[in-house]
Design a protein around this motif. Structure first.
Motif, PDB file in Angstrom:
ATOM      1  N   GLU A   8       0.815  -1.212   0.000  1.00  0.00           N
ATOM      2  CA  GLU A   8       0.000   0.000   0.000  1.00  0.00           C
ATOM      3  C   GLU A   8       0.847   1.258   0.000  1.00  0.00           C
ATOM      4  OE1 GLU A   8      -3.154   0.180   2.825  1.00  0.00           O
ATOM      5  OE2 GLU A   8      -3.620  -1.949   2.587  1.00  0.00           O
ATOM      6  N   GLU A   9       2.026   1.182   0.580  1.00  0.00           N
ATOM      7  CA  GLU A   9       2.910   2.355   0.612  1.00  0.00           C
ATOM      8  C   GLU A   9       3.344   2.727  -0.803  1.00  0.00           C
ATOM      9  OE1 GLU A   9       4.205   5.411   2.593  1.00  0.00           O
ATOM     10  OE2 GLU A   9       3.275   3.711   3.593  1.00  0.00           O
ATOM     11  N   LYS A  10       3.600   1.728  -1.619  1.00  0.00           N
ATOM     12  CA  LYS A  10       3.991   1.988  -3.008  1.00  0.00           C
ATOM     13  C   LYS A  10       2.833   2.598  -3.793  1.00  0.00           C
ATOM     14  CE  LYS A  10       6.150  -0.171  -6.975  1.00  0.00           C
ATOM     15  NZ  LYS A  10       6.660  -1.403  -7.566  1.00  0.00           N
ATOM     16  N   LEU A  11       1.629   2.116  -3.538  1.00  0.00           N
ATOM     17  CA  LEU A  11       0.464   2.679  -4.219  1.00  0.00           C
ATOM     18  C   LEU A  11       0.257   4.143  -3.835  1.00  0.00           C
ATOM     19  CD1 LEU A  11      -2.201  -0.156  -4.083  1.00  0.00           C
ATOM     20  CD2 LEU A  11      -0.988   0.694  -6.072  1.00  0.00           C
ATOM     21  N   ARG A  12       0.432   4.457  -2.554  1.00  0.00           N
ATOM     22  CA  ARG A  12       0.258   5.837  -2.110  1.00  0.00           C
ATOM     23  C   ARG A  12       1.332   6.748  -2.688  1.00  0.00           C
ATOM     24  NH1 ARG A  12       0.398   4.596   3.222  1.00  0.00           N
ATOM     25  NH2 ARG A  12      -1.296   3.137   3.367  1.00  0.00           N
ATOM     26  N   SER A  13       2.542   6.234  -2.823  1.00  0.00           N
ATOM     27  CA  SER A  13       3.626   7.070  -3.320  1.00  0.00           C
ATOM     28  C   SER A  13       3.423   7.411  -4.795  1.00  0.00           C
ATOM     29  CB  SER A  13       4.973   6.376  -3.121  1.00  0.00           C
ATOM     30  OG  SER A  13       5.048   5.224  -3.944  1.00  0.00           O
ATOM     31  N   ASN A  14       2.791   6.543  -5.558  1.00  0.00           N
ATOM     32  CA  ASN A  14       2.543   6.824  -6.971  1.00  0.00           C
ATOM     33  C   ASN A  14       1.241   7.574  -7.195  1.00  0.00           C
ATOM     34  OD1 ASN A  14       4.896   5.659  -7.863  1.00  0.00           O
ATOM     35  ND2 ASN A  14       3.987   3.635  -8.064  1.00  0.00           N
ATOM     36  N   ASN A  15       0.480   7.770  -6.130  1.00  0.00           N
ATOM     37  CA  ASN A  15      -0.752   8.550  -6.180  1.00  0.00           C
ATOM     38  C   ASN A  15      -1.808   7.952  -7.118  1.00  0.00           C
ATOM     39  OD1 ASN A  15      -2.390  10.568  -5.329  1.00  0.00           O
ATOM     40  ND2 ASN A  15      -1.572  12.103  -6.723  1.00  0.00           N
ATOM     41  N   TYR A  16      -1.830   6.617  -7.227  1.00  0.00           N
ATOM     42  CA  TYR A  16      -2.854   5.984  -8.055  1.00  0.00           C
ATOM     43  C   TYR A  16      -4.242   6.149  -7.438  1.00  0.00           C
ATOM     44  CZ  TYR A  16       0.961   3.619 -10.441  1.00  0.00           C
ATOM     45  OH  TYR A  16       2.089   3.347 -11.140  1.00  0.00           O
ATOM     46  N   LEU A  17      -4.286   6.059  -6.116  1.00  0.00           N
ATOM     47  CA  LEU A  17      -5.574   6.097  -5.444  1.00  0.00           C
ATOM     48  C   LEU A  17      -6.082   7.518  -5.251  1.00  0.00           C
ATOM     49  CD1 LEU A  17      -4.860   3.374  -2.756  1.00  0.00           C
ATOM     50  CD2 LEU A  17      -6.005   3.109  -4.959  1.00  0.00           C
ATOM     51  N   GLY A  18      -5.211   8.498  -5.353  1.00  0.00           N
ATOM     52  CA  GLY A  18      -5.603   9.875  -5.106  1.00  0.00           C
ATOM     53  C   GLY A  18      -6.012  10.654  -6.343  1.00  0.00           C
ATOM     54  N   GLN A  19      -6.130   9.992  -7.492  1.00  0.00           N
ATOM     55  CA  GLN A  19      -6.500  10.701  -8.713  1.00  0.00           C
ATOM     56  C   GLN A  19      -7.966  11.082  -8.689  1.00  0.00           C
ATOM     57  OE1 GLN A  19      -5.522   8.286 -12.067  1.00  0.00           O
ATOM     58  NE2 GLN A  19      -3.339   8.650 -11.887  1.00  0.00           N
ATOM     59  N   ASP A  20      -8.239  12.267  -9.233  1.00  0.00           N
ATOM     60  CA  ASP A  20      -9.628  12.716  -9.334  1.00  0.00           C
ATOM     61  C   ASP A  20     -10.350  11.950 -10.430  1.00  0.00           C
ATOM     62  OD1 ASP A  20      -9.461  14.606  -7.356  1.00  0.00           O
ATOM     63  OD2 ASP A  20      -8.914  16.223  -8.735  1.00  0.00           O
ATOM     64  N   LEU A 166      -1.724  22.448 -20.770  1.00  0.00           N
ATOM     65  CA  LEU A 166      -2.964  22.325 -21.544  1.00  0.00           C
ATOM     66  C   LEU A 166      -3.914  21.332 -20.888  1.00  0.00           C
ATOM     67  CD1 LEU A 166      -4.323  23.245 -24.257  1.00  0.00           C
ATOM     68  CD2 LEU A 166      -3.570  21.049 -25.135  1.00  0.00           C
ATOM     69  N   SER A 167      -3.393  20.227 -20.405  1.00  0.00           N
ATOM     70  CA  SER A 167      -4.235  19.239 -19.726  1.00  0.00           C
ATOM     71  C   SER A 167      -4.839  19.812 -18.455  1.00  0.00           C
ATOM     72  CB  SER A 167      -3.424  17.995 -19.389  1.00  0.00           C
ATOM     73  OG  SER A 167      -2.990  17.362 -20.551  1.00  0.00           O
ATOM     74  N   PHE A 168      -4.045  20.572 -17.716  1.00  0.00           N
ATOM     75  CA  PHE A 168      -4.548  21.191 -16.496  1.00  0.00           C
ATOM     76  C   PHE A 168      -5.685  22.166 -16.806  1.00  0.00           C
ATOM     77  CE2 PHE A 168      -4.456  24.541 -13.269  1.00  0.00           C
ATOM     78  CZ  PHE A 168      -4.686  23.778 -12.135  1.00  0.00           C
ATOM     79  N   ILE A 169      -5.512  22.976 -17.841  1.00  0.00           N
ATOM     80  CA  ILE A 169      -6.537  23.956 -18.216  1.00  0.00           C
ATOM     81  C   ILE A 169      -7.809  23.263 -18.691  1.00  0.00           C
ATOM     82  CG2 ILE A 169      -7.113  25.748 -19.910  1.00  0.00           C
ATOM     83  CD1 ILE A 169      -4.154  26.639 -19.693  1.00  0.00           C
ATOM     84  N   LEU A 170      -7.670  22.211 -19.508  1.00  0.00           N
ATOM     85  CA  LEU A 170      -8.854  21.525 -20.020  1.00  0.00           C
ATOM     86  C   LEU A 170      -9.573  20.713 -18.945  1.00  0.00           C
ATOM     87  CD1 LEU A 170      -7.620  20.337 -23.523  1.00  0.00           C
ATOM     88  CD2 LEU A 170      -9.264  22.148 -23.022  1.00  0.00           C
ATOM     89  N   CYS A 171      -8.872  20.352 -17.872  1.00  0.00           N
ATOM     90  CA  CYS A 171      -9.496  19.580 -16.782  1.00  0.00           C
ATOM     91  C   CYS A 171     -10.249  20.447 -15.783  1.00  0.00           C
ATOM     92  CB  CYS A 171      -8.436  18.790 -16.029  1.00  0.00           C
ATOM     93  SG  CYS A 171      -8.004  17.243 -16.801  1.00  0.00           S
ATOM     94  N   ILE A 172     -10.010  21.735 -15.791  1.00  0.00           N
ATOM     95  CA  ILE A 172     -10.620  22.604 -14.773  1.00  0.00           C
ATOM     96  C   ILE A 172     -12.145  22.472 -14.733  1.00  0.00           C
ATOM     97  CG2 ILE A 172     -11.026  25.020 -14.124  1.00  0.00           C
ATOM     98  CD1 ILE A 172      -8.095  25.544 -14.870  1.00  0.00           C
ATOM     99  N   PRO A 173     -12.862  22.556 -15.866  1.00  0.00           N
ATOM    100  CA  PRO A 173     -14.325  22.416 -15.757  1.00  0.00           C
ATOM    101  C   PRO A 173     -14.796  20.983 -15.485  1.00  0.00           C
ATOM    102  CG  PRO A 173     -13.694  23.175 -17.960  1.00  0.00           C
ATOM    103  CD  PRO A 173     -12.460  22.950 -17.203  1.00  0.00           C
ATOM    104  N   LEU A 174     -13.897  20.005 -15.624  1.00  0.00           N
ATOM    105  CA  LEU A 174     -14.288  18.607 -15.441  1.00  0.00           C
ATOM    106  C   LEU A 174     -14.069  18.109 -14.015  1.00  0.00           C
ATOM    107  CD1 LEU A 174     -12.726  17.118 -18.688  1.00  0.00           C
ATOM    108  CD2 LEU A 174     -15.035  17.997 -18.345  1.00  0.00           C
ATOM    109  N   ARG A 175     -13.360  18.860 -13.215  1.00  0.00           N
ATOM    110  CA  ARG A 175     -13.088  18.436 -11.839  1.00  0.00           C
ATOM    111  C   ARG A 175     -14.369  18.483 -11.019  1.00  0.00           C
ATOM    112  NH1 ARG A 175      -7.980  17.436 -11.775  1.00  0.00           N
ATOM    113  NH2 ARG A 175      -6.469  18.805 -12.750  1.00  0.00           N
ATOM    114  N   PRO A 176     -14.513  17.528 -10.100  1.00  0.00           N
ATOM    115  CA  PRO A 176     -15.722  17.536  -9.268  1.00  0.00           C
ATOM    116  C   PRO A 176     -15.750  18.752  -8.357  1.00  0.00           C
ATOM    117  CG  PRO A 176     -14.195  15.833  -8.549  1.00  0.00           C
ATOM    118  CD  PRO A 176     -13.632  16.427  -9.802  1.00  0.00           C
TER     119      PRO A 176
END
Length: 183
Positions: A8-20, A166-176
């Motif tokens: 689980e420590e490896k999963l947390r370090s790669n931030n797989y579970l924390g993605q929006d 560009l990805s950050f800008i295009l994701c802004i309206p899609l974020r919860p």
């Protein structure tokens, strides 16, 4: 047999579970972003700006293919490619074929790309953009055009640098939206 234990420590370090989880994109949002990208590609630039200008349409299509594959597909890529060919007075279908190939690669690699952060996605996107440019050059060379020079491929490098913002800008309206009732 012992079941494989997931660290689980490896999963947390790669931030797989924390993605929006992104909300589905509205059709007008996709259309507006592709229209703005097309306008940016149509801007008449000269000199070093023309050499360094990335293909905004390709980068925007790659974003939508990776994040919302149901919104952008081969037909939209083909139509946008034909528009680019008409604007650049190129061989009709040159960009259309290249765009369809990169959409195919993006759809094949989308699950892999979603596992990485934006900065880790950038080199892989750069490779896909390089494949697009190689296809465009090969089609031009087959029609007896001159080799544009190695500086032609600098647009892929600038596309790599442009991927994260560009990805950050295009994701802004899609974020919860934050829940006001959450703890």
């Amino acid at each position: 047999m012992n079941p494989k234990i997931i660290d689980e420590e490896k999963l947390r370090s790669n931030n797989y579970l924390g993605q929006d989880i992104l909300a589905p994109a509205k059709n007008w949002h996709v259309f507006l972003s592709l229209t703005i990208a097309l306008i940016l590609n149509f801007l008449p630039l000269q000199g070093n700006f023309l050499i360094l200008r990335p293909d905004f349409v390709a980068i925007t299509m790659l974003f939508w293919c990776v994040n919302q594959p149901q919104r952008v597909g081969m037909s939209i890529a083909f139509c946008l490619g034909l528009m680019m060919d008409v604007n650049n007075a190129n061989i009709l279908g040159q960009h259309a074929l290249a765009y369809c190939v990169i959409v195919y690669f993006a759809l094949i690699l989308r699950r892999r790309l979603r596992m990485f952060s934006l900065l880790q996605q950038a080199p892989q996107i750069g490779f896909i953009l390089l494949i697009m440019q190689i296809i465009i050059v090969l089609i031009a060379l087959l029609s007896d055009s001159n080799f544009p020079g190695w500086h032609f491929f600098l647009a892929s490098v600038t596309g790599v640098f442009l991927w994260a913002p560009l990805s950050f800008i295009l994701c802004i309206p899609l974020r919860p939206k934050p829940d006001p009732d959450a703890l």
